[in-house]
Design a protein around this motif. Structure first.
Motif, PDB file in Angstrom:
ATOM      1  N   PHE A 208       0.867  -1.171   0.000  1.00  0.00           N
ATOM      2  CA  PHE A 208       0.000   0.000   0.000  1.00  0.00           C
ATOM      3  C   PHE A 208       0.912   1.232   0.000  1.00  0.00           C
ATOM      4  O   PHE A 208       1.220   1.820   1.020  1.00  0.00           O
ATOM      5  N   ASP A 209       1.351   1.613  -1.196  1.00  0.00           N
ATOM      6  CA  ASP A 209       2.409   2.608  -1.326  1.00  0.00           C
ATOM      7  C   ASP A 209       2.027   3.993  -0.804  1.00  0.00           C
ATOM      8  O   ASP A 209       2.887   4.754  -0.355  1.00  0.00           O
ATOM      9  N   LEU A 210       0.745   4.336  -0.866  1.00  0.00           N
ATOM     10  CA  LEU A 210       0.329   5.659  -0.407  1.00  0.00           C
ATOM     11  C   LEU A 210       0.622   5.857   1.075  1.00  0.00           C
ATOM     12  O   LEU A 210       0.814   6.981   1.531  1.00  0.00           O
ATOM     13  N   MET A 211       0.665   4.752   1.852  1.00  0.00           N
ATOM     14  CA  MET A 211       0.947   4.849   3.275  1.00  0.00           C
ATOM     15  C   MET A 211       2.401   4.511   3.607  1.00  0.00           C
ATOM     16  O   MET A 211       2.746   4.306   4.765  1.00  0.00           O
ATOM     17  N   LYS A 212       3.260   4.405   2.593  1.00  0.00           N
ATOM     18  CA  LYS A 212       4.696   4.289   2.828  1.00  0.00           C
ATOM     19  C   LYS A 212       5.265   5.691   2.639  1.00  0.00           C
ATOM     20  O   LYS A 212       5.393   6.176   1.509  1.00  0.00           O
ATOM     21  N   LEU A 213       5.561   6.376   3.728  1.00  0.00           N
ATOM     22  CA  LEU A 213       5.834   7.803   3.659  1.00  0.00           C
ATOM     23  C   LEU A 213       7.026   8.136   2.770  1.00  0.00           C
ATOM     24  O   LEU A 213       7.044   9.163   2.105  1.00  0.00           O
ATOM     25  N   LYS A 214       8.031   7.241   2.730  1.00  0.00           N
ATOM     26  CA  LYS A 214       9.183   7.528   1.880  1.00  0.00           C
ATOM     27  C   LYS A 214       8.798   7.517   0.407  1.00  0.00           C
ATOM     28  O   LYS A 214       9.377   8.237  -0.409  1.00  0.00           O
ATOM     29  N   VAL A 215       7.796   6.690   0.066  1.00  0.00           N
ATOM     30  CA  VAL A 215       7.285   6.676  -1.309  1.00  0.00           C
ATOM     31  C   VAL A 215       6.399   7.889  -1.550  1.00  0.00           C
ATOM     32  O   VAL A 215       6.516   8.583  -2.561  1.00  0.00           O
ATOM     33  N   LEU A 216       5.507   8.166  -0.595  1.00  0.00           N
ATOM     34  CA  LEU A 216       4.591   9.295  -0.728  1.00  0.00           C
ATOM     35  C   LEU A 216       5.357  10.598  -0.905  1.00  0.00           C
ATOM     36  O   LEU A 216       5.060  11.396  -1.813  1.00  0.00           O
ATOM     37  N   PHE A 256      -6.080   9.254   7.306  1.00  0.00           N
ATOM     38  CA  PHE A 256      -4.662   8.926   7.322  1.00  0.00           C
ATOM     39  C   PHE A 256      -4.300   8.048   8.517  1.00  0.00           C
ATOM     40  O   PHE A 256      -3.552   7.072   8.375  1.00  0.00           O
ATOM     41  N   LEU A 257      -4.803   8.379   9.681  1.00  0.00           N
ATOM     42  CA  LEU A 257      -4.461   7.603  10.868  1.00  0.00           C
ATOM     43  C   LEU A 257      -4.978   6.175  10.763  1.00  0.00           C
ATOM     44  O   LEU A 257      -4.283   5.220  11.146  1.00  0.00           O
ATOM     45  N   PHE A 258      -6.197   6.011  10.249  1.00  0.00           N
ATOM     46  CA  PHE A 258      -6.761   4.667  10.116  1.00  0.00           C
ATOM     47  C   PHE A 258      -5.930   3.808   9.176  1.00  0.00           C
ATOM     48  O   PHE A 258      -5.563   2.675   9.502  1.00  0.00           O
ATOM     49  N   PHE A 259      -5.607   4.348   7.997  1.00  0.00           N
ATOM     50  CA  PHE A 259      -4.869   3.548   7.020  1.00  0.00           C
ATOM     51  C   PHE A 259      -3.396   3.394   7.393  1.00  0.00           C
ATOM     52  O   PHE A 259      -2.770   2.390   7.059  1.00  0.00           O
ATOM     53  N   LEU A 260      -2.839   4.380   8.098  1.00  0.00           N
ATOM     54  CA  LEU A 260      -1.457   4.248   8.551  1.00  0.00           C
ATOM     55  C   LEU A 260      -1.331   3.124   9.578  1.00  0.00           C
ATOM     56  O   LEU A 260      -0.411   2.310   9.517  1.00  0.00           O
ATOM     57  N   ARG A 261      -2.301   3.047  10.500  1.00  0.00           N
ATOM     58  CA  ARG A 261      -2.280   1.984  11.511  1.00  0.00           C
ATOM     59  C   ARG A 261      -2.485   0.609  10.898  1.00  0.00           C
ATOM     60  O   ARG A 261      -1.944  -0.384  11.378  1.00  0.00           O
ATOM     61  N   ARG A 263      -1.890  -0.279   7.579  1.00  0.00           N
ATOM     62  CA  ARG A 263      -1.320  -0.296   6.220  1.00  0.00           C
ATOM     63  C   ARG A 263      -0.881  -1.690   5.779  1.00  0.00           C
ATOM     64  O   ARG A 263      -0.903  -1.995   4.587  1.00  0.00           O
ATOM     65  N   ASN A 264      -0.504  -2.553   6.716  1.00  0.00           N
ATOM     66  CA  ASN A 264      -0.055  -3.892   6.338  1.00  0.00           C
ATOM     67  C   ASN A 264      -1.203  -4.822   5.961  1.00  0.00           C
ATOM     68  O   ASN A 264      -0.970  -5.949   5.511  1.00  0.00           O
ATOM     69  N   LYS A 265      -2.442  -4.378   6.171  1.00  0.00           N
ATOM     70  CA  LYS A 265      -3.605  -5.188   5.837  1.00  0.00           C
ATOM     71  C   LYS A 265      -4.161  -4.872   4.442  1.00  0.00           C
ATOM     72  O   LYS A 265      -5.101  -5.520   3.993  1.00  0.00           O
ATOM     73  N   TYR A 266      -3.566  -3.869   3.779  1.00  0.00           N
ATOM     74  CA  TYR A 266      -4.039  -3.464   2.462  1.00  0.00           C
ATOM     75  C   TYR A 266      -2.936  -3.636   1.431  1.00  0.00           C
ATOM     76  O   TYR A 266      -1.754  -3.752   1.753  1.00  0.00           O
ATOM     77  N   ALA A 267      -3.335  -3.621   0.180  1.00  0.00           N
ATOM     78  CA  ALA A 267      -2.376  -3.728  -0.921  1.00  0.00           C
ATOM     79  C   ALA A 267      -2.933  -2.990  -2.130  1.00  0.00           C
ATOM     80  O   ALA A 267      -4.125  -2.680  -2.207  1.00  0.00           O
ATOM     81  N   SER A 268      -2.057  -2.697  -3.070  1.00  0.00           N
ATOM     82  CA  SER A 268      -2.478  -2.158  -4.360  1.00  0.00           C
ATOM     83  C   SER A 268      -2.218  -3.226  -5.414  1.00  0.00           C
ATOM     84  O   SER A 268      -1.215  -3.941  -5.352  1.00  0.00           O
ATOM     85  N   GLY A 269      -3.147  -3.354  -6.330  1.00  0.00           N
ATOM     86  CA  GLY A 269      -3.054  -4.411  -7.338  1.00  0.00           C
ATOM     87  C   GLY A 269      -2.632  -3.900  -8.694  1.00  0.00           C
ATOM     88  O   GLY A 269      -2.886  -2.753  -9.058  1.00  0.00           O
TER      89      GLY A 269
END
Length: 275
Positions: A208-216, A256-261, A263-269
């Motif tokens: 889930f790249d949007l919640m990887k801050l170094k990528v964002l 942001f807080l919900f998805f940041l907490r 983030r390991n449960k989501y993915a982009s396809g």
């Protein structure tokens, strides 16, 4: 609060507050690679020379324009969206491109209005999680494509951990995102594609790249995002309805807080399929 969540989805909130047109869970390089893959497939296959390429959920048209310029044989690209304001912006910005057009509506109304049209390729970026009957959508795409036509899908998904996603977690996700959203795991999407008739599929799961801050912050510099946040929170746009700056700030931070907490449960396809 619940009424607003039903009416305003996550993407509309974040795109305004962050000042980004075409915000996606994927890193920008992944999205660009998918557009290029479709353009190469369509351009290099003589069987598809007479077909058009559809960008479903094109938004303000920046990615659709990029796709149109990548088609080496000048094939026509048509951007579809149900948001008339986004299309007005797209036509203003990119309407002069000779092989680019825009259509207000969804794939069903487009096909009704254009019977017999030949479709060489279809791409939809961060769209299919808002489609309520995804199996029927995939079947409709397969039926509409020319033989050897390509379909590209870039969904936001639950990560495939080998176990079922708890119903309560699904409900909380949809509540944060807006009630018109649903997500699947990658094996479920692959099965829906096969059931639709696609025989050649390639399905890849990314973080889930949007919640990887170094990528964002690489794709969108922190100074740019923070500046937009403080400026845009103070000016809620009319198309989001009668909301306050306080609600906009609270909703953005809660997203942001919900998805940041989690983030390991989501993915982009990254999905591609050939008819």
């Amino acid at each position: 609060m619940s009424i607003l969540c039903e009416r305003i989805n996550t993407y509309e909130i974040l795109e305004h507050v962050m000042g980004i047109r075409g915000l996606h869970p994927h890193r920008l390089s992944t999205i660009r690679d998918m557009r290029f893959k479709l353009a190469q497939h369509v351009s290099n296959n003589s069987l598809l020379a007479e077909g058009v390429v559809l960008d479903i959920g094109c938004g303000s048209g920046a990615g659709t324009c990029e796709l149109a310029t990548q088609l080496s044989n000048g094939q026509r690209v048509i951007g579809l969206d149900i948001n008339s304001q986004a299309l007005d912006s797209a036509r203003t910005m990119y309407g002069a491109l000779p092989n680019l057009n825009f259509y207000h509506g969804d794939i069903n109304s487009f096909l009704r209005d254009n019977p017999g049209i030949k479709i060489a390729g279809v791409i939809c970026i961060s769209v299919t999680m808002f489609i309520q009957n995804l199996g029927s959508f995939y079947k409709n795409i397969h039926h509409s494509l020319m033989n050897a036509g390509m379909f590209i899908d870039a969904p936001f998904m639950f990560r495939d951990s080998g176990s079922l996603v708890p119903d309560d977690f699904c409900s909380r996700t949809y509540g944060v995102c807006g009630c018109n959203m649903q997500m699947f795991k990658l094996p479920e999407l692959n099965k829906l594609l096969n059931d639709a008739g696609f025989s050649k599929t390639d399905c890849v799961e990314h973080d889930f790249d949007l919640m990887k801050l170094k990528v964002l912050f690489k794709d969108y510099p922190a100074k740019y995002l923070l500046g937009n946040f403080f400026r845009n929170v103070m000016s809620p746009p009319s198309y989001l309805g009668n909301i306050t700056s306080r609600y906009l700030a609270r909703r953005t931070l809660s997203i942001f807080l919900f998805f940041l907490r989690n983030r390991n449960k989501y993915a982009s396809g990254e999905i591609s399929a050939i008819k």
